[in-house]
Design a protein around this motif. Structure first.
Motif, PDB file in Angstrom:
ATOM      1  N   ARG A 166      -9.055   1.189   2.587  1.00 27.27           N
ATOM      2  CA  ARG A 166      -9.814   1.497   3.797  1.00 27.27           C
ATOM      3  C   ARG A 166      -9.214   0.803   5.017  1.00 27.27           C
ATOM      4  O   ARG A 166      -9.051   1.403   6.080  1.00 27.27           O
ATOM      5  CB  ARG A 166     -11.280   1.088   3.607  1.00 27.27           C
ATOM      6  CG  ARG A 166     -12.126   1.094   4.866  1.00 27.27           C
ATOM      7  CD  ARG A 166     -12.068   2.414   5.601  1.00 27.27           C
ATOM      8  NE  ARG A 166     -12.625   3.499   4.838  1.00 27.27           N
ATOM      9  CZ  ARG A 166     -12.418   4.785   5.125  1.00 27.27           C
ATOM     10  NH1 ARG A 166     -11.657   5.114   6.140  1.00 27.27           N
ATOM     11  NH2 ARG A 166     -12.946   5.729   4.370  1.00 27.27           N
ATOM     12  N   LEU A 167      -8.847  -0.475   4.866  1.00 27.42           N
ATOM     13  CA  LEU A 167      -8.246  -1.212   5.973  1.00 27.42           C
ATOM     14  C   LEU A 167      -6.920  -0.582   6.386  1.00 27.42           C
ATOM     15  O   LEU A 167      -6.628  -0.433   7.577  1.00 27.42           O
ATOM     16  CB  LEU A 167      -8.032  -2.674   5.566  1.00 27.42           C
ATOM     17  CG  LEU A 167      -7.588  -3.639   6.667  1.00 27.42           C
ATOM     18  CD1 LEU A 167      -8.652  -3.765   7.738  1.00 27.42           C
ATOM     19  CD2 LEU A 167      -7.273  -5.013   6.075  1.00 27.42           C
ATOM     20  N   PHE A 168      -6.136  -0.172   5.407  1.00 25.25           N
ATOM     21  CA  PHE A 168      -4.850   0.468   5.693  1.00 25.25           C
ATOM     22  C   PHE A 168      -5.052   1.798   6.418  1.00 25.25           C
ATOM     23  O   PHE A 168      -4.403   2.075   7.428  1.00 25.25           O
ATOM     24  CB  PHE A 168      -4.093   0.695   4.386  1.00 25.25           C
ATOM     25  CG  PHE A 168      -2.827   1.483   4.543  1.00 25.25           C
ATOM     26  CD1 PHE A 168      -1.658   0.874   4.975  1.00 25.25           C
ATOM     27  CD2 PHE A 168      -2.811   2.846   4.260  1.00 25.25           C
ATOM     28  CE1 PHE A 168      -0.488   1.616   5.133  1.00 25.25           C
ATOM     29  CE2 PHE A 168      -1.653   3.593   4.407  1.00 25.25           C
ATOM     30  CZ  PHE A 168      -0.486   2.977   4.843  1.00 25.25           C
TER      31      PHE A 168
ATOM     32  N   LEU B 110      -8.189  -7.574  -0.737  1.00 26.90           N
ATOM     33  CA  LEU B 110      -7.411  -6.427  -0.268  1.00 26.90           C
ATOM     34  C   LEU B 110      -6.418  -5.928  -1.306  1.00 26.90           C
ATOM     35  O   LEU B 110      -6.054  -4.755  -1.294  1.00 26.90           O
ATOM     36  CB  LEU B 110      -6.674  -6.774   1.029  1.00 26.90           C
ATOM     37  CG  LEU B 110      -7.565  -7.216   2.196  1.00 26.90           C
ATOM     38  CD1 LEU B 110      -6.723  -7.586   3.406  1.00 26.90           C
ATOM     39  CD2 LEU B 110      -8.568  -6.125   2.557  1.00 26.90           C
ATOM     40  N   LEU B 111      -5.952  -6.812  -2.175  1.00 23.90           N
ATOM     41  CA  LEU B 111      -5.037  -6.443  -3.256  1.00 23.90           C
ATOM     42  C   LEU B 111      -5.624  -6.934  -4.569  1.00 23.90           C
ATOM     43  O   LEU B 111      -6.472  -7.819  -4.601  1.00 23.90           O
ATOM     44  CB  LEU B 111      -3.647  -7.071  -3.046  1.00 23.90           C
ATOM     45  CG  LEU B 111      -2.890  -6.739  -1.763  1.00 23.90           C
ATOM     46  CD1 LEU B 111      -1.541  -7.452  -1.740  1.00 23.90           C
ATOM     47  CD2 LEU B 111      -2.703  -5.235  -1.610  1.00 23.90           C
ATOM     48  N   THR B 112      -5.139  -6.349  -5.663  1.00 26.80           N
ATOM     49  CA  THR B 112      -5.566  -6.793  -6.983  1.00 26.80           C
ATOM     50  C   THR B 112      -4.431  -6.587  -7.970  1.00 26.80           C
ATOM     51  O   THR B 112      -3.454  -5.886  -7.664  1.00 26.80           O
ATOM     52  CB  THR B 112      -6.823  -6.026  -7.452  1.00 26.80           C
ATOM     53  OG1 THR B 112      -7.318  -6.611  -8.654  1.00 26.80           O
ATOM     54  CG2 THR B 112      -6.513  -4.559  -7.699  1.00 26.80           C
TER      55      THR B 112
ATOM     56  N   VAL C 223       0.836  -1.205   0.000  1.00 24.70           N
ATOM     57  CA  VAL C 223       0.000   0.000   0.000  1.00 24.70           C
ATOM     58  C   VAL C 223       0.868   1.251   0.000  1.00 24.70           C
ATOM     59  O   VAL C 223       0.629   2.194  -0.776  1.00 24.70           O
ATOM     60  CB  VAL C 223      -0.958   0.001   1.195  1.00 24.70           C
ATOM     61  CG1 VAL C 223      -1.776   1.302   1.211  1.00 24.70           C
ATOM     62  CG2 VAL C 223      -1.899  -1.194   1.144  1.00 24.70           C
ATOM     63  N   GLU C 224       1.880   1.288   0.851  1.00 27.28           N
ATOM     64  CA  GLU C 224       2.734   2.476   0.913  1.00 27.28           C
ATOM     65  C   GLU C 224       3.483   2.689  -0.393  1.00 27.28           C
ATOM     66  O   GLU C 224       3.652   3.834  -0.847  1.00 27.28           O
ATOM     67  CB  GLU C 224       3.698   2.354   2.091  1.00 27.28           C
ATOM     68  CG  GLU C 224       3.009   2.491   3.442  1.00 27.28           C
ATOM     69  CD  GLU C 224       3.968   2.359   4.614  1.00 27.28           C
ATOM     70  OE1 GLU C 224       5.120   1.908   4.396  1.00 27.28           O
ATOM     71  OE2 GLU C 224       3.570   2.718   5.742  1.00 27.28           O
TER      72      GLU C 224
ATOM     73  N   PRO D 227      -3.472  -1.958  -3.988  1.00 32.66           N
ATOM     74  CA  PRO D 227      -4.581  -2.174  -3.049  1.00 32.66           C
ATOM     75  C   PRO D 227      -5.933  -1.904  -3.699  1.00 32.66           C
ATOM     76  O   PRO D 227      -6.058  -1.039  -4.561  1.00 32.66           O
ATOM     77  CB  PRO D 227      -4.300  -1.155  -1.937  1.00 32.66           C
ATOM     78  CG  PRO D 227      -3.498  -0.087  -2.600  1.00 32.66           C
ATOM     79  CD  PRO D 227      -2.661  -0.782  -3.640  1.00 32.66           C
ATOM     80  N   THR D 228      -6.937  -2.655  -3.313  1.00 32.94           N
ATOM     81  CA  THR D 228      -8.316  -2.368  -3.700  1.00 32.94           C
ATOM     82  C   THR D 228      -8.822  -1.249  -2.806  1.00 32.94           C
ATOM     83  O   THR D 228      -8.149  -0.811  -1.873  1.00 32.94           O
ATOM     84  CB  THR D 228      -9.192  -3.606  -3.509  1.00 32.94           C
ATOM     85  OG1 THR D 228      -9.182  -3.957  -2.106  1.00 32.94           O
ATOM     86  CG2 THR D 228      -8.685  -4.780  -4.331  1.00 32.94           C
TER      87      THR D 228
END
Length: 361
Positions: free
Chosen positions: A86-88, A68-70, A28-29, A80-81
């Motif tokens: 949102r979770l992150f 969570l990923l795509t 994500v980062e 990230p999806t």
């Protein structure tokens, strides 16, 4: 930080071991920093890991199965999806304080407006756009009767079945309104109604005092006759109508910044949709109105906000308040879902605090 909960991924942070959590955070980062997919080989070479690319790919595949990923195809890197973002944001995002240099920049930009409230809000919108790389929004304070402290209320008898109400605000502004006069209302009752309201509204906003006034009348504690009570209740109802509340403006600056984002340049239709959304000022005002009561900064990611669901944009909104903590309006930023949330959130929070103070200094 207040957030909507449109997404409810079945795979939560509590379900992840430390290895999966670290890989998820790095993906994500990396995506937020570059806007590009993050591959297993890149992760294997970064962060001093002793994991092989194959092991990392296995973890990323599991995170993908849980939404969570795509990726564009099996061998591509991951991004990230919206559920992953949102979770992150809710669980892994580390938010610091705004830096001294940025604090000085915000203060200088707003101070350049001098004492002009309109220029102050214009500068705030343009400054947010420039510092975040998105479009900056400022929802101006309500100018209606409900949102301004009152000093005095007076009723004046007119010919026919009408009365003139004179509303004098603490800032010196005066509003004159015509309203129907209840049958049987004597001139003395008009005076008592004005004195009654003046005593209870002085120094208060109508939205704050309305329920107290109505409760006192309902309890029979008000020293006024039935006709005067009817006039007051009618007046409070009329002054609280929605059209009285909508005398406000929305300032939007920096739309051109949205064209600079890498994702947007590859999708002309999404950019067209985003600009169409920005033209729907009434819906934008409604969105910001509904988030003004949030405790702090509120974030909408992609389709969490129906207004921008087709363009896949993120919206970050923060209310600004006066010295009595009364909400005046809201400011916001619209940008790609890969906004630098860790930077934008403290900047929005500080700008909101400063804007509220400067508007009521």
């Amino acid at each position: 930080m207040s957030n909507p909960s449109t997404f409810a991924p079945s795979f939560s942070l509590a379900d992840m071991d430390m290895r999966a959590r670290d890989i998820f955070r790095d993906v994500v980062e990396g995506y937020l920093e570059t806007g590009l997919p993050v591959g297993s080989k890149t992760l294997a070479l970064s962060g001093g890991r002793s994991l092989s690319p194959a092991t990392i790919r296995s973890v990323m595949a599991e995170l993908s199965r849980y939404g969570l990923l795509t990726s564009a195809h099996a061998s591509a890197g991951r991004v990230p999806t919206q559920a992953g973002l949102r979770l992150f944001v809710d669980g892994l995002l580390e938010i610091g304080d705004i830096g001294k240099a940025e604090r000085n920049t915000v203060e200088a930009k707003l101070a350049a407006a001098g004492q002009d409230p309109e220029a102050l809000m214009q500068n705030a919108s343009a400054m947010l756009a420039g510092l975040t790389g998105g479009a900056g929004l400022v929802l101006a304070p309500l100018s209606g009767t409900q949102e301004r402290a009152l000093r005095h209320v007076e009723f004046v008898n007119l010919d026919g079945d009408q009365a003139l109400v004179v509303l004098v605000h603490e800032d010196g502004a005066v509003e004159n309104r015509i309203m129907a006069r209840p049958a049987g209302l004597l001139p003395s009752s008009l005076e008592r109604a004005g004195n009654f309201l003046s005593a209870r509204l002085k120094g208060r906003r109508l939205s704050e005092a309305r329920e107290d006034v109505l409760a006192e009348i309902a309890a029979g504690e008000a020293q006024i006759d039935v006709a005067a009570a009817t006039l007051i209740k009618k007046g409070l109802a009329e002054w609280s109508e929605p059209e009285d509340r909508q005398r406000r403006s929305l300032i939007v600056r920096g739309q051109s910044h949205l064209l600079d984002n890498l994702e947007a340049r590859t999708d002309v239709e999404r950019i067209r949709q985003l600009f169409d959304d920005l033209e729907r000022k009434e819906e934008l005002i409604d969105l910001m109105d509904r988030t003004e009561d949030a405790d702090g900064v509120k974030i909408f990611i992609g389709s969490e906000n129906p207004l921008f669901s087709l363009s896949g944009s993120s919206v970050v909104i923060a209310p600004y308040r006066d010295q009595q903590s009364n909400i005046l309006g809201a400011l916001g930023v619209i940008g790609p879902t890969r906004l630098n949330y860790a930077r934008v959130i403290p900047m929005m929070d500080y700008t909101a605090q400063l804007l509220g103070r400067l508007l009521h200094r």
